[in-house]
Design an enzyme around this catalytic site. Structure first.
Site, PDB file in Angstrom:
ATOM      1  N   SER A   1      34.943  32.284  41.033  1.00  0.00           N
ATOM      2  CA  SER A   1      35.199  31.593  39.763  1.00  0.00           C
ATOM      3  C   SER A   1      36.206  30.456  39.879  1.00  0.00           C
ATOM      4  CB  SER A   1      35.689  32.594  38.710  1.00  0.00           C
ATOM      5  OG  SER A   1      36.975  33.080  39.024  1.00  0.00           O
TER       6      SER A   1
ATOM      7  N   LYS B   1      43.027  32.476  37.088  1.00  0.00           N
ATOM      8  CA  LYS B   1      42.387  31.289  36.505  1.00  0.00           C
ATOM      9  C   LYS B   1      43.423  30.173  36.413  1.00  0.00           C
ATOM     10  CE  LYS B   1      38.672  33.790  35.444  1.00  0.00           C
ATOM     11  NZ  LYS B   1      37.364  33.610  36.124  1.00  0.00           N
TER      12      LYS B   1
END
Length: 279
Positions: free
Chosen positions: A42, A119
Site C-alpha cells: 500500500s 500510511k
C-alpha cells in the site's frame, strides 16, 4: 554437593539474565523504537513489501498505543496494547506529545480493529480533504503533481502472503512479466515531495469532502489504488479519521529489505535499501 549448588545458581542467574534482557527490550520497544516489517504494497514505491524499519516513538510522545502488543499464534499468546495500557485509552491525549507534520510516514493503530497500519499523513485537524479524479485536494486546492516514468516490477508473488501485485497493464505471470503502474511526484502544501502510484480509475479516486475533526488525522497510502486508508470510513471497513492517541510513531529509515518470503532469507535482501531514508 557444591557442584550441584553451583549448577543451580548458574541456572538461576541465566534465568535472571533472560528476564532482565526481556524487560530492557520491552522498555526500549515501548519508549524508543518499535520494529515494523512491511507486509503489503500500500505504500509502494516509498516502502516495498519486505522492508524492515524501526518506528521512532519519541517523535509523537506516548499514549496507550505506545505499549507493545505480543502476538504468538503458535503459542496461543495474544496480548494487546489495550490489555497492558488500556487504562490510558479514551482521552485522546499523549504524554510528551509531539506534533505530527503533513507528509510524515507514520504507524498507527486502526481505530476499530487495533491492527497496526503504516500510511502517509496528508490531512491535519481542521483540514478539508477530497479526492477528485485521482487528485488530492487539501482545503479546496489541488496538490502539485508532476508525471514521472512508470513504476515497474516483476509480476510474481511477493512477501509472506504470496500475493501478486496489482498492475495497470495486463502483465503476464512468470517468464519475467513486467507489472506497470503510473507514477507521479506529489508535492504537499508544506513542500514534502513523494511519489505516488496509480493503476486506473477506482472508487477511491472520487470522494466526498472530509472535514478532519480536532485531534484527528487523515492518512493515505502512496500506492493510491491499492490502499485501505482514511478515504473509506470505518463503517465501510476503512480507516477513517485516526485519533491522536492512536499514533505509534514516525517511520524515518529502512534498516534492510527482504524480497523473499521471510526477512530471515538474507540472500534475498535488496542491496539498494540498507539504511535508506524514508521521504
Amino acid at each position: 554437593m557444591a557442584t550441584k549448588v553451583q549448577a543451580g545458581n548458574s541456572i538461576v542467574e541465566t534465568i535472571k539474565t533472560i528476564v532482565y534482557a526481556l524487560l530492557i527490550a520491552g522498555v526500549f520497544r515501548t519508549l524508543f523504537f518499535q520494529p515494523f516489517w512491511i507486509p503489503s504494497g500500500s505504500m509502494k514505491e516509498t516502502l516495498l513489501i519486505g522492508d524492515f524499519l524501526f518506528v521512532n516513538k519519541m517523535a509523537y510522545g506516548y499514549s496507550y498505543a505506545s505499549c507493545p502488543s505480543v502476538k504468538l499464534a503458535r503459542l496461543g499468546v495474544d496480548i494487546d496494547a489495550e490489555d497492558i495500557c488500556g487504562f490510558l485509552d479514551g482521552d485522546n491525549t499523549r504524554l510528551f506529545g509531539g506534533t505530527p507534520e503533513r507528509g510524515d510516514v507514520a504507524v498507527f493503530r486502526h481505530p476499530v480493529n487495533n491492527t497496526d497500519f503504516i500510511k502517509r499523513l496528508v490531512g491535519l485537524p481542521g483540514d478539508k480533504i477530497q479526492v477528485k479524479n485521482g487528485v488530492l485536494f487539501i482545503n479546496d486546492k489541488p496538490v502539485a503533481l508532476k508525471d514521472a516514468a512508470d513504476f515497474e516490477e516483476v509480476m510474481e508473488r511477493q512477501g509472506p502472503q504470496g500475493r501478486f501485485p496489482r498492475c495497470q497493464n495486463d502483465a503476464p505471470v512468470g517468464d519475467g512479466g513486467v507489472c506497470k503502474k503510473t507514477r507521479q511526484i506529489e508535492t504537499l502544501p508544506n513542500g514534502v515531495e513523494h511519489t505516488i502510484l496509480n493503476i486506473g480509475n477506482q472508487s477511491t479516486d472520487h470522494t466526498g469532502v472530509y472535514l478532519v475533526p480536532d485531534g484527528h488525522y487523515f492518512f493515505m497510502g502512496d500506492n493510491r489504488d491499492n490502499s485501505t486508508d482514511s478515504r473509506v470510513p470505518q463503517s465501510a471497513g476503512g480507516v477513517g479519521f485516526v485519533p491522536y492517541e492512536n499514533l505509534i510513531g514516525r517511520a524515518d529509515r529502512i534498516m534492510f529489505s527482504s524480497a523473499g518470503r521471510s526477512m530471515l532469507y538474507f540472500w534475498t535482501w535488496r542491496s539498494d535499501r540498507f539504511f535508506k531514508g524514508i521521504k
